[in-house]
Design a protein around this motif. Structure first.
Motif, PDB file in Angstrom:
ATOM      1  N   GLY A  29      39.218  44.951  36.178  1.00 54.11           N
ATOM      2  CA  GLY A  29      38.961  43.643  35.568  1.00 54.11           C
ATOM      3  C   GLY A  29      39.901  42.581  36.117  1.00 54.11           C
ATOM      4  N   ILE A  30      41.169  42.934  36.251  1.00 54.93           N
ATOM      5  CA  ILE A  30      42.169  42.005  36.788  1.00 54.93           C
ATOM      6  C   ILE A  30      41.858  41.696  38.264  1.00 54.93           C
ATOM      7  N   GLN A  31      41.459  42.702  39.018  1.00 55.70           N
ATOM      8  CA  GLN A  31      41.109  42.471  40.433  1.00 55.70           C
ATOM      9  C   GLN A  31      39.932  41.506  40.542  1.00 55.70           C
ATOM     10  N   GLY A  32      38.954  41.688  39.646  1.00 55.39           N
ATOM     11  CA  GLY A  32      37.791  40.803  39.652  1.00 55.39           C
ATOM     12  C   GLY A  32      38.200  39.359  39.409  1.00 55.39           C
ATOM     13  N   LEU A  33      39.070  39.141  38.418  1.00 57.28           N
ATOM     14  CA  LEU A  33      39.541  37.787  38.124  1.00 57.28           C
ATOM     15  C   LEU A  33      40.368  37.237  39.279  1.00 57.28           C
ATOM     16  N   ASP A  34      41.187  38.106  39.881  1.00 58.54           N
ATOM     17  CA  ASP A  34      42.019  37.674  41.005  1.00 58.54           C
ATOM     18  C   ASP A  34      41.131  37.201  42.151  1.00 58.54           C
ATOM     19  N   LEU A  35      40.102  37.987  42.458  1.00 60.25           N
ATOM     20  CA  LEU A  35      39.224  37.632  43.576  1.00 60.25           C
ATOM     21  C   LEU A  35      38.467  36.328  43.291  1.00 60.25           C
ATOM     22  N   LEU A  36      37.736  36.353  42.176  1.00 60.12           N
ATOM     23  CA  LEU A  36      36.826  35.229  41.927  1.00 60.12           C
ATOM     24  C   LEU A  36      37.573  33.983  41.463  1.00 60.12           C
ATOM     25  N   GLY A  37      38.545  34.177  40.595  1.00 65.95           N
ATOM     26  CA  GLY A  37      39.274  33.026  40.057  1.00 65.95           C
ATOM     27  C   GLY A  37      40.301  32.492  41.034  1.00 65.95           C
ATOM     28  N   ARG A  38      41.272  33.348  41.368  1.00 64.76           N
ATOM     29  CA  ARG A  38      42.421  32.878  42.133  1.00 64.76           C
ATOM     30  C   ARG A  38      42.109  32.740  43.625  1.00 64.76           C
ATOM     31  N   LYS A  39      41.487  33.746  44.194  1.00 64.32           N
ATOM     32  CA  LYS A  39      41.329  33.777  45.645  1.00 64.32           C
ATOM     33  C   LYS A  39      40.125  32.969  46.122  1.00 64.32           C
TER      34      LYS A  39
ATOM     35  N   GLU B 215      33.450  30.955  30.279  1.00 63.39           N
ATOM     36  CA  GLU B 215      33.450  32.420  30.258  1.00 63.39           C
ATOM     37  C   GLU B 215      32.637  33.016  31.405  1.00 63.39           C
ATOM     38  N   ALA B 216      31.925  32.181  32.133  1.00 64.07           N
ATOM     39  CA  ALA B 216      31.021  32.704  33.172  1.00 64.07           C
ATOM     40  C   ALA B 216      31.796  33.465  34.247  1.00 64.07           C
ATOM     41  N   ILE B 217      33.000  32.985  34.557  1.00 61.21           N
ATOM     42  CA  ILE B 217      33.775  33.650  35.608  1.00 61.21           C
ATOM     43  C   ILE B 217      34.213  35.048  35.161  1.00 61.21           C
ATOM     44  N   GLY B 218      34.787  35.115  33.978  1.00 64.66           N
ATOM     45  CA  GLY B 218      35.236  36.419  33.468  1.00 64.66           C
ATOM     46  C   GLY B 218      34.076  37.384  33.299  1.00 64.66           C
TER      47      GLY B 218
END
Lengths: 650, 650
Positions: free
Chosen positions: B492-502, B564-567
């Protein structure tokens, strides 16, 4: 009748159990869910009234509730705390006739026997309460959730009882059934041998006629025998208890392969004329396995050495007879899958409400916590919610799939009883129920065990690192449920059973009649849909059943030129069937929930949660069928062309 | 230079190790696979020549082969047999400064230190061999496959060395790096605390300035500290060895949240002027965790009580600095996933060739067995083959994905060295490499750990019931790899890191440049495709990168109105990226294999297996993107609308 009242009183009294200092979740029997599913979705009360031979009328709503709540209390306070103990302690091989079960198992089993629980759905003639099978199955569901390995002892006994009931001569039934139904004696099935599991054609255990054909001398080694021995004791006062083994073996000169296998009843102790236990019957445990999980259940290597056995049913028909047991067990595996999802979900919900980490992206939320905590509980995060909802959809979808089968099992048993007394219509109805059961069993077994593994995986995931730590009681669920997708026929075997045996060998008949039935429910629902969501979901299910039939035809055509097409497609096909079937059940639950909402009398929150979980299932889980529809038709060349040597490490 | 020859001689001499009587598989280092992947797919030799500061020219083909074969032998004969021992025995907490590791771990580590293996890719200045990082990573891959938990000790040390190298003052480097690079001292990272794991904003460990700001007094509790202590001993003759902890802590008055966290070096023993070990530094282990797997690695709760620490890098920049370590570790997790697939695959191939069950549907086959055996080996069955091929596609696809990253890591390190000496172009190249690494890391970590779990699941499945038994060494892989999808940031954290941060925080730049690069490879391949399969696969990859960008835009638009769409999309999005990226790598491998086939000089069977596995991946695995493309766009209402109380047991 059920000896209930005294037990219930006993079970509901407060229990003092040495508690653990670790804060963790506590299992709670989802009685309201179970009643919703059995009553509002599947109309069990009406179904009970239609039963002729099982005393359905005794299973009043009050009785059902009393049984579920009584069993719930027993499982919450007794069985669930033993679940972790059992994992830590495991079973111990003491000597060939004594296996020590984990602390507390015996005492809990004693209470179970005392309450007459084992006989719930068996004929009064043998000491049972003659209630419908479906009710016994709901009872088993609670036990299986609270403590899977403990529940295997009564579960395997049930399979042995059913086998003896259906295939045993009367004199065997009279001797063995009453103590087994009372729960004093337990039972097993002995199929697997070191050289064969899935492929029972290779069974080598021998049965030699003695005593002019009345008895047989059985010799051989059986492995992976769950509950093969224990220390539960019995009514006759023996220290380690009587176990009745149903054993597959070959008679001399029998045909090769599965056509030469017969089924035998082999007791651990010989039984005296008066029903008391006599000498040991040369049945012993050589060792127990050290396993990934299920530590509470002893997996025994059984050694039979000129052990006395009695033929069950017809010679060389052992494999067919054994299917009674195997089907019971496969449904039991399906329950293992959905109950693992239930338990893991309960544990995960508790943690997701308790654990604080990060802020909701849409702003600070703190339900159930002090304002201004360092962070929000993780249940506000969408990914955590998706994991929780996935578990919920599997647990509740699985329950509904199983309850439908339970009704079929009731009809089967009820009509078999009538059929045995010469009622031809009942015989035909029993056959139909048997076909339906045969069609649904691999779908439920294959799909729900794999999805149960997934659900338990997600439960660990929600806990993060804490899920990997034993004391938090999440990783055990993953380890325990893992065997579900293997025993009683791996997922691969279920796929072949469904597509090969149940569909193509029967010229698509069970598939076509199932799909017609589902579509007729869908058309009705579309016509009377209370919401556009229900309407859309009904359309989806109807279209999926058509796609299912279309894909079946495609595979059939491929298989004409390429024998490997069936094997190559079978697991994807099985999972496609599982998702489609689960969608049909979510549709039924959604319809029932909308009915409840429209009536305006029930628990609004409860019904709304059902409706929302259904939408989640349809939008976020069901699209898996898109991939499966594609992969099941992949060219078999990709799979078969690789030479065996090309798999070697380079 | 690498102190290789003497060690290699030692490692390749026959070893007598008390064998087990159970027949089971033996790990073999896939050196040919590794050389194919590094050379023919990723052109490591050419890449080595382009390095300016790392001594790439030393990494000749002969040297690479010698290193891999030497390490292979060491891992096959020493580390692999210890893998099962470690699982059975686990680690023991003796007292706060002594953790006993499993039998044989210390002796194997001594050999590793003696061979100078830890210093392979570190500067000669500190005693290393200055070879490229990518070569050290290939070495780690073999260790990780043979014995994951043993490999964690050198692995975590590597992370600590990198952190000190990049952020430590020179006087710290001079004291700590030489013994760490020699392997005599090990290292850890101390991030997690009981109240926080993913959410390090909540870190509460305190660091109080002492000694006029030269040193700090560190107090607090850290949990889940892998390799937090051990009994490996050290060159100074201490019984239990020096451990260098990289600790996140807060200084008094620091800003709240992640902006107020600093990074400290805290040794277990204080170090005397002459480099010898002095007093204990009030660093102790309170307990070790009882876990699902990874029993060979002690997971420590560390207690720091006024322990002396030195600031690493800039105050309050601890989180940023720690990312050096975290990224190394995340790539390590990706390796954990793909190596679990490799080991499980090796075990499963061995069994599938050995175990007899049923006949092939297309007629009797018996490769490698006597004619007329009771049944065919299960490797003839399509479902078993699909499981094997799935494992193979993950193991080899994962290797290729990792080797690409290893090249980026080389470029990063090489340019960082040049940049530190004032080369502005190199500084920019380092930043670009860092961005590329940052973009690829969550994809590799998230996708390969989840797929590693799946692959290990399939390995157990192929063994049937025997896979569930510990002594067959398959279920351990499942348990060991399970943590991969959790630690160093859950999926879950990797998903947020990729889509949100990266991706979104960087305005899609890394995504767009990655996709352009991939498509340009695809167009070239389409123009020069040696086969129609290659052409089709290149088209598929190109189209998938376009779909990837399209889906990103769709989510971005959804997120404008709905935070919430990103998460909600992130994990499905991550897995979509993973499949697409893996397809790009299978395409590259297929192109290289076709080149090998066309040249006609290499191992035809080997190349053909690559081509076939690629087709399998594209037809039977890649269609998972169809589902993910749909589910990532599911309405967030389905996920967010449910009230917290509606999750309660009903």
């Amino acid at each position: 009748m059920l000896r209930s009242t005294s037990l219930f009183r006993k079970l509901t009294s407060p229990l003092s159990r040495a508690g653990t200092s670790v804060r963790s979740y506590q299992y709670k029997a989802p009685v309201k869910e179970m009643i919703f599913c059995s009553e509002e979705v599947h109309g069990f009360q009406e179904h009970y009234k239609s039963l002729k031979n099982l005393s359905g009328e005794d299973a009043s709503p009050e009785m059902v509730k009393e049984i579920l709540e009584g069993m719930g209390k027993f499982c919450e306070t007794e069985l669930f705390p033993l679940n972790e103990v059992a994992d830590r302690e495991g079973c111990t091989w003491v000597n060939p006739t004594t296996i020590k079960t984990p602390a507390g198992f015996k005492e809990a089993y004693d209470q179970y026997v005392e309450g007459g629980w084992q006989g719930l759905a068996y004929p009064e003639k043998y000491g049972g309460s003659n209630l419908p099978m479906s009710l016994a199955l709901m009872k088993s569901e609670i036990m299986a959730t609270a403590n899977w390995t403990w529940s295997m002892f009564p579960g395997l006994s049930k399979g042995a009882i059913n086998t003896i009931m259906l295939h045993g001569e009367d004199y065997l039934k009279d001797v063995y059934l009453p103590p087994m139904i009372a729960g004093n004696w337990t039972g097993t099935m002995c199929l697997t041998e070191p050289q064969c599991g899935s492929d029972l054609a290779q069974v080598a255990t021998m049965a030699i006629t003695e005593d002019e054909g009345k008895t047989y001398s059985i010799s051989g080694t059986k492995i992976f025998i769950s509950a093969g021995d224990h220390d539960f004791g019995d009514s006759a006062g023996s220290a380690d208890g009587q176990v009745i083994h149903c054993v597959l073996a070959r008679t001399p000169g029998a045909p090769e392969g599965t056509k030469g296998i017969s089924l035998f009843l082999v007791p651990k102790y010989l039984v005296n004329e008066d029903g008391s236990l006599g000498e040991l019957n040369n049945v012993g445990v050589d060792r127990i396995e050290d396993k990934m999980g299920c530590h509470g259940s002893p997996t025994c290597q059984m050694n039979f050495e000129n052990s006395k056995g009695w033929l069950l049913g017809t010679k060389n028909q052992g494999m067919n007879h054994m299917f009674t047991f195997i089907n019971t067990s496969r449904l039991g595996c399906a329950i293992q899958g959905s109950t693992a999802a239930e338990l893991s979900h309960q544990g995960a919900v508790w943690y997701a409400k308790d654990r604080l980490a990060m802020r909701a992206l849409s702003g600070k939320k703190n339900p159930g916590h002090e304002p201004d905590m360092a962070a929000d509980p993780i249940i506000v995060h969408p990914d955590v919610r998706k994991n929780l909802l996935t578990q919920k959809a599997i647990a509740e979808g699985g329950r509904s799939m199983i309850y439908e089968c339970a009704k079929v099992a009731d009809r089967l048993a009820d009509n078999e009883m009538a059929g045995a007394e010469g009622d031809e219509a009942a015989k035909k109805a029993a056959e139909e129920a048997d076909d339906e059961m045969g069609f649904l069993t691999p779908i439920l077994k294959g799909f729900l065990t794999e999805k149960g593994v997934d659900a338990a995986h997600l439960g660990v995931q929600i806990y993060g690192g804490h899920g990997y730590i034993k004391q938090n009681k999440m990783e055990q669920i993953s380890r325990d449920v893992r065997i579900g997708a293997i025993w009683e026929g791996t997922t691969g075997i279920q796929g072949l059973d469904l597509l090969g045996r149940k569909i193509f060998l029967q010229k698509l008949k069970p598939l076509n009649s199932h799909c017609s039935k589902v579509r007729s429910f869908c058309w009705d629902t579309i016509m009377n849909a209370p919401t556009s969501a229900v309407r859309n979901h009904a359309i989806k299910v109807a279209l999926l059943t058509l796609e299912w039939q279309y894909l079946t035809a495609r595979i059939g055509l491929m298989a004409k030129d390429d024998r490997e097409a069936i094997g190559s497609a079978s697991v994807d096909y099985l999972m496609f069937a599982g998702y489609t079937h689960c969608a049909y059940h979510w549709l039924q639950m959604e319809v029932a929930a909308e009915k409840g909402l429209a009536a305006g009398t029930g628990d609004k929150d409860f019904y709304e949660a059902k409706v929302q979980t259904s939408s989640f299932f349809f939008d976020s889980m069901l699209p898996q069928t898109k991939t499966l529809a594609k992969t099941m038709l992949s060219p078999t060349d990709n799979v078969m062309k690789m030479k065996v040597s090309q798999f070697d490490v380079a």
